[in-house]
Every structure is written in C-alpha cells, then in structure tokens.
Write a protein that holds these residues in place. Structure first.
Motif, PDB file in Angstrom:
ATOM      1  N   PHE A 205       2.084 -10.830  -5.247  1.00  0.00           N
ATOM      2  CA  PHE A 205       1.524 -10.980  -3.898  1.00  0.00           C
ATOM      3  C   PHE A 205       0.921  -9.666  -3.421  1.00  0.00           C
ATOM      4  O   PHE A 205       0.034  -9.658  -2.568  1.00  0.00           O
ATOM      5  N   GLY A 206       1.400  -8.560  -3.976  1.00  0.00           N
ATOM      6  CA  GLY A 206       0.890  -7.256  -3.564  1.00  0.00           C
ATOM      7  C   GLY A 206      -0.562  -7.039  -3.942  1.00  0.00           C
ATOM      8  O   GLY A 206      -1.223  -6.167  -3.376  1.00  0.00           O
ATOM      9  N   LEU A 207      -1.059  -7.783  -4.923  1.00  0.00           N
ATOM     10  CA  LEU A 207      -2.430  -7.558  -5.385  1.00  0.00           C
ATOM     11  C   LEU A 207      -3.370  -8.697  -5.017  1.00  0.00           C
ATOM     12  O   LEU A 207      -4.570  -8.592  -5.208  1.00  0.00           O
ATOM     13  N   ILE A 208      -2.825  -9.810  -4.502  1.00  0.00           N
ATOM     14  CA  ILE A 208      -3.677 -10.959  -4.193  1.00  0.00           C
ATOM     15  C   ILE A 208      -4.350 -10.719  -2.838  1.00  0.00           C
ATOM     16  O   ILE A 208      -3.671 -10.438  -1.851  1.00  0.00           O
ATOM     17  N   PRO A 209      -5.688 -10.794  -2.784  1.00  0.00           N
ATOM     18  CA  PRO A 209      -6.385 -10.530  -1.521  1.00  0.00           C
ATOM     19  C   PRO A 209      -5.844 -11.394  -0.384  1.00  0.00           C
ATOM     20  O   PRO A 209      -5.445 -12.536  -0.606  1.00  0.00           O
ATOM     21  N   PHE A 210      -5.788 -10.834   0.796  1.00  0.00           N
ATOM     22  CA  PHE A 210      -5.296 -11.439   2.041  1.00  0.00           C
ATOM     23  C   PHE A 210      -3.765 -11.500   2.096  1.00  0.00           C
ATOM     24  O   PHE A 210      -3.200 -11.290   3.153  1.00  0.00           O
ATOM     25  N   LEU A 211      -3.097 -11.799   0.977  1.00  0.00           N
ATOM     26  CA  LEU A 211      -1.627 -11.712   1.004  1.00  0.00           C
ATOM     27  C   LEU A 211      -1.255 -10.225   0.984  1.00  0.00           C
ATOM     28  O   LEU A 211      -0.635  -9.716   1.891  1.00  0.00           O
ATOM     29  N   GLN A 212      -1.638  -9.566  -0.111  1.00  0.00           N
ATOM     30  CA  GLN A 212      -1.583  -8.108  -0.220  1.00  0.00           C
ATOM     31  C   GLN A 212      -0.342  -7.450   0.352  1.00  0.00           C
ATOM     32  O   GLN A 212      -0.423  -6.478   1.092  1.00  0.00           O
ATOM     33  N   PHE A 213       0.811  -8.016   0.035  1.00  0.00           N
ATOM     34  CA  PHE A 213       2.035  -7.299   0.404  1.00  0.00           C
ATOM     35  C   PHE A 213       3.124  -7.685  -0.587  1.00  0.00           C
ATOM     36  O   PHE A 213       3.439  -8.868  -0.708  1.00  0.00           O
ATOM     37  N   PRO A 214       3.657  -6.721  -1.340  1.00  0.00           N
ATOM     38  CA  PRO A 214       4.746  -7.063  -2.249  1.00  0.00           C
ATOM     39  C   PRO A 214       6.051  -7.177  -1.455  1.00  0.00           C
ATOM     40  O   PRO A 214       6.512  -6.186  -0.886  1.00  0.00           O
ATOM     41  N   SER A 215       6.609  -8.384  -1.400  1.00  0.00           N
ATOM     42  CA  SER A 215       7.769  -8.621  -0.532  1.00  0.00           C
ATOM     43  C   SER A 215       8.895  -7.634  -0.807  1.00  0.00           C
ATOM     44  O   SER A 215       9.591  -7.205   0.105  1.00  0.00           O
ATOM     45  N   PHE A 216       9.064  -7.280  -2.082  1.00  0.00           N
ATOM     46  CA  PHE A 216      10.236  -6.467  -2.420  1.00  0.00           C
ATOM     47  C   PHE A 216      10.000  -4.981  -2.190  1.00  0.00           C
ATOM     48  O   PHE A 216      10.782  -4.152  -2.633  1.00  0.00           O
ATOM     49  N   SER A 217       8.921  -4.624  -1.489  1.00  0.00           N
ATOM     50  CA  SER A 217       8.828  -3.246  -1.032  1.00  0.00           C
ATOM     51  C   SER A 217       9.620  -3.079   0.267  1.00  0.00           C
ATOM     52  O   SER A 217       9.654  -2.003   0.838  1.00  0.00           O
ATOM     53  N   ARG A 218      10.220  -4.177   0.750  1.00  0.00           N
ATOM     54  CA  ARG A 218      11.179  -4.078   1.857  1.00  0.00           C
ATOM     55  C   ARG A 218      12.575  -4.109   1.243  1.00  0.00           C
ATOM     56  O   ARG A 218      12.937  -5.066   0.576  1.00  0.00           O
ATOM     57  N   PHE A 219      13.340  -3.039   1.507  1.00  0.00           N
ATOM     58  CA  PHE A 219      14.633  -2.896   0.838  1.00  0.00           C
ATOM     59  C   PHE A 219      15.579  -4.048   1.187  1.00  0.00           C
ATOM     60  O   PHE A 219      16.379  -4.477   0.363  1.00  0.00           O
ATOM     61  N   SER A 220      15.451  -4.564   2.411  1.00  0.00           N
ATOM     62  CA  SER A 220      16.374  -5.614   2.846  1.00  0.00           C
ATOM     63  C   SER A 220      16.190  -6.899   2.044  1.00  0.00           C
ATOM     64  O   SER A 220      17.076  -7.739   2.019  1.00  0.00           O
ATOM     65  N   PHE A 221      15.045  -7.061   1.378  1.00  0.00           N
ATOM     66  CA  PHE A 221      14.854  -8.251   0.539  1.00  0.00           C
ATOM     67  C   PHE A 221      15.412  -8.030  -0.861  1.00  0.00           C
ATOM     68  O   PHE A 221      15.718  -8.984  -1.571  1.00  0.00           O
ATOM     69  N   VAL A 222      15.473  -6.758  -1.281  1.00  0.00           N
ATOM     70  CA  VAL A 222      15.965  -6.460  -2.627  1.00  0.00           C
ATOM     71  C   VAL A 222      17.485  -6.495  -2.659  1.00  0.00           C
ATOM     72  O   VAL A 222      18.091  -6.944  -3.628  1.00  0.00           O
TER      73      VAL A 222
END
Lengths: 267, 63
Positions: A113-130
């Motif tokens: 998701f971090g590289l897909i245009p418009f989504l562009q956010f890797p969920s697991f860059s939030r520590f609370s999700f990891v």
C-alpha cells in the motif's frame, strides 16, 4: 503523502523537512470522538483484497491451473514449503501454515500500500499496528512451547542453552530468558516498523523536496537539484519494492523459526 | 520430503548479547542506586555482553 506535498507546496515560508509528524495523518472521518485515519482504513481494505484474490484464485480449481490459480498456489506454496516446512520441520508444520500464510499476505499487502498511488501509506509504519502482530507471535511460539514441553520443561528449554554446564549456567540463565522472552518480540516488531517508517520517510523527503525545489523555491538554479531529488525518489521506490517484500518475508520466516525452536527436541 | 534439521534463527546471537547487556546492565544500574556509585552499570554492560558472546560461542561449538 499527498497532504505532506500540499503542506510543503502551500507553505511559502520555506521547506519543512518531513518527520515523525508526517505519519500522524488527520482523521478521514470521525465516529463520535473516535477519528478514523487512513492507515486504519487501509488495514481494513487489505482483508477483502487478500480474501477476494485467493477466493478467485481457488474458485475454479483445475488440474492445469490458469494464471490466477497459478499465482495463488505459488504464494501459498512459497509460505507452506519455503517458510513453514523448512523452519518447523515436516512433522508439525501444517498446523502453523494458516497463521504464517495469513501473516505473510497481510503484511505484504499492507506494505505494498505504501507504493500504490493514492493509497501511498504503509500501514505498518505505525508502531501501534505492528505491536499486536508481534504480541500474537509471542503468544503463539511460547504457547506451543509450553504445550509441548510443559511449563517448567519449556522454561528449561529456553533458558539452558546447549553446550554450557557448570556454575556459569547461573549467570547465563537470566540472559537466555531475556533474549527469548523480551528481545525476540521487540526486535520482530521494531524491524518491521523501522524499515517501513524509514523507507516511507525517504520517499516523502525526495518527493516533497523535488516539489519544493522545482516549484516553490523561486531560484532557477535549484531546478536541476530538484530533478535529481525526483529521480532519487523513483530509485528509492524501486528499492522499496524489494524491501517491502523482504520485511513481510522476514517477519514470517522468524515467526516460523521461533515456533520451530520452541517445538525442537532437547539440545 | 525435506527432513533436514530446521535452520536456527540467525538473530539468536544478537538476542543473546542484547539480553546479557539488558540484564546485567540493569543489575549494575540497581547496584549503583543501592551503593551510590556510578560505575557498576558500565561493568554490568560489559559483563553482560561478554557472557552473551560466550553463550553464542559455546552454543556454536555444541553443533
């Protein structure tokens, strides 16, 4: 990322480098006082995507698989044979394939998701999700160890390393205990979080840097530097293609190894 | 079927050294507070790292 670009572009005072604050996205909408943010939505979106893909891939089972079925079976076989069986051993591994397969696909899709245009956010860059993922893995590998060896037996299994005997064992036992019980889940969680956080931060930096230098700096000499920044952003995106896969793989592989280690016979 | 022994977690060495540093560094920190000194935490960190490396070496020799 889009908001960061807009922030940098609308601010004529100068360039603000992205930082941890770039990951605190404003809520997309609110339910009462509870703000629902983009990473939450992405996390939820990933589940129907994964289920839908593998449902479609296994819907028309054929002896000679079509492209979709081949892709689904390839991913499944990769986790089943390449990760689970090689790390846990052919006796016990089938019980853990569903967990490992879900972990792998869930992390992989959320990473990309971090590289897909418009989504562009890797969920697991939030520590609370990891953190819950690492906690789940911790519960599973300790749980199967206790189930196999008994509580005291498992405690001995993780605290007494092979090849050491004598009085020095007294000094080693707390160290081994900490290394298995505390360091493992922390490194597991930190590795995934930090890799995604750093990768996405780099992308934001190059993208907003290019936008500022080319569009807003007002100095024509900065334009080539901005172009360089843009090219580097593209290059880092290709690097991220690799890193995002690798982190999903490493997380699953280490989970399998921890389970395999907890199930292993005495040293 | 593949019946080779499962591979070991490559991070186990890191975990052992880190575990030693955390535990014996913590012990040293507590001793410092108890005795009002300031050097026990440093000794603890070094001893913990040494014990961790020793454990890695001994476990490796066992194989």
């Amino acid at each position: 990322m889009t908001t960061a670009v807009l922030n940098a572009a609308s601010d004529s005072e100068g360039y603000h480098a992205p930082g941890p604050a770039s990951f605190d996205l404003p809520p997309v909408f609110s339910i009462g006082d509870f703000g629902v943010t983009k990473p939450m939505l992405l996390l939820v979106l990933s589940v129907p995507l994964i289920v839908g893909f593998f449902w479609a891939a296994s819907k028309n089972k054929a002896v000679v698989p079509g492209k979709l079925q081949f892709a689904g079976e390839y991913v499944y076989g990769f986790v089943r044979n390449g990760v689970a069986r090689d790390s846990i051993g052919s006796h016990d591994f089938m019980k853990f394939v569903p967990l490992l397969f879900s972990l792998f696909t869930f992390i992989l899709v959320n990473n990309y998701f971090g590289l897909i245009p418009f989504l562009q956010f890797p969920s697991f860059s939030r520590f609370s999700f990891v953190l819950p993922l690492a906690a789940l893995v911790w519960l599973v590998f300790n749980g199967v160890g206790v189930a196999k060896h008994g509580f005291l037996g498992y405690l001995k299994h993780v605290t007494v390393p092979g090849g050491i005997s004598g009085p020095i064992l007294v000094l080693i036992i707390p160290l081994e205990f900490l290394s298995t019980v505390l360091v493992r889940p922390v490194t597991l969680a930190l590795r995934l979080f930090a890799n995604l956080f750093a990768g996405h931060l780099l992308l934001i930096l190059f993208a907003t840097g290019a936008a500022y230098l080319i569009l807003d700096s007002g100095n024509p000499w900065y334009i080539p530097v901005g172009a360089l920044s843009f090219v580097l952003g593209i290059a880092v995106s290709f690097l991220e293609l690799l890193v995002l896969f690798l982190q999903a793989y490493v997380f699953t592989l280490l989970t399998a190894m921890y389970i395999g280690g907890a199930l292993a016979d005495e040293h | 079927m593949n019946d080779a022994p499962p591979p070991q977690d490559p991070w186990v060495a890191f975990g052992r050294v880190a575990g030693g540093v955390i535990f014996y560094g913590g012990v040293g920190f507590l001793l410092d507070r108890w005795w009002d000194t300031s050097f026990m935490v440093a000794i603890g960190v070094v001893v913990g790292a040494a014990l961790g490396i020793l454990t890695v070496a001994m476990a490796q020799r066992e194989k």
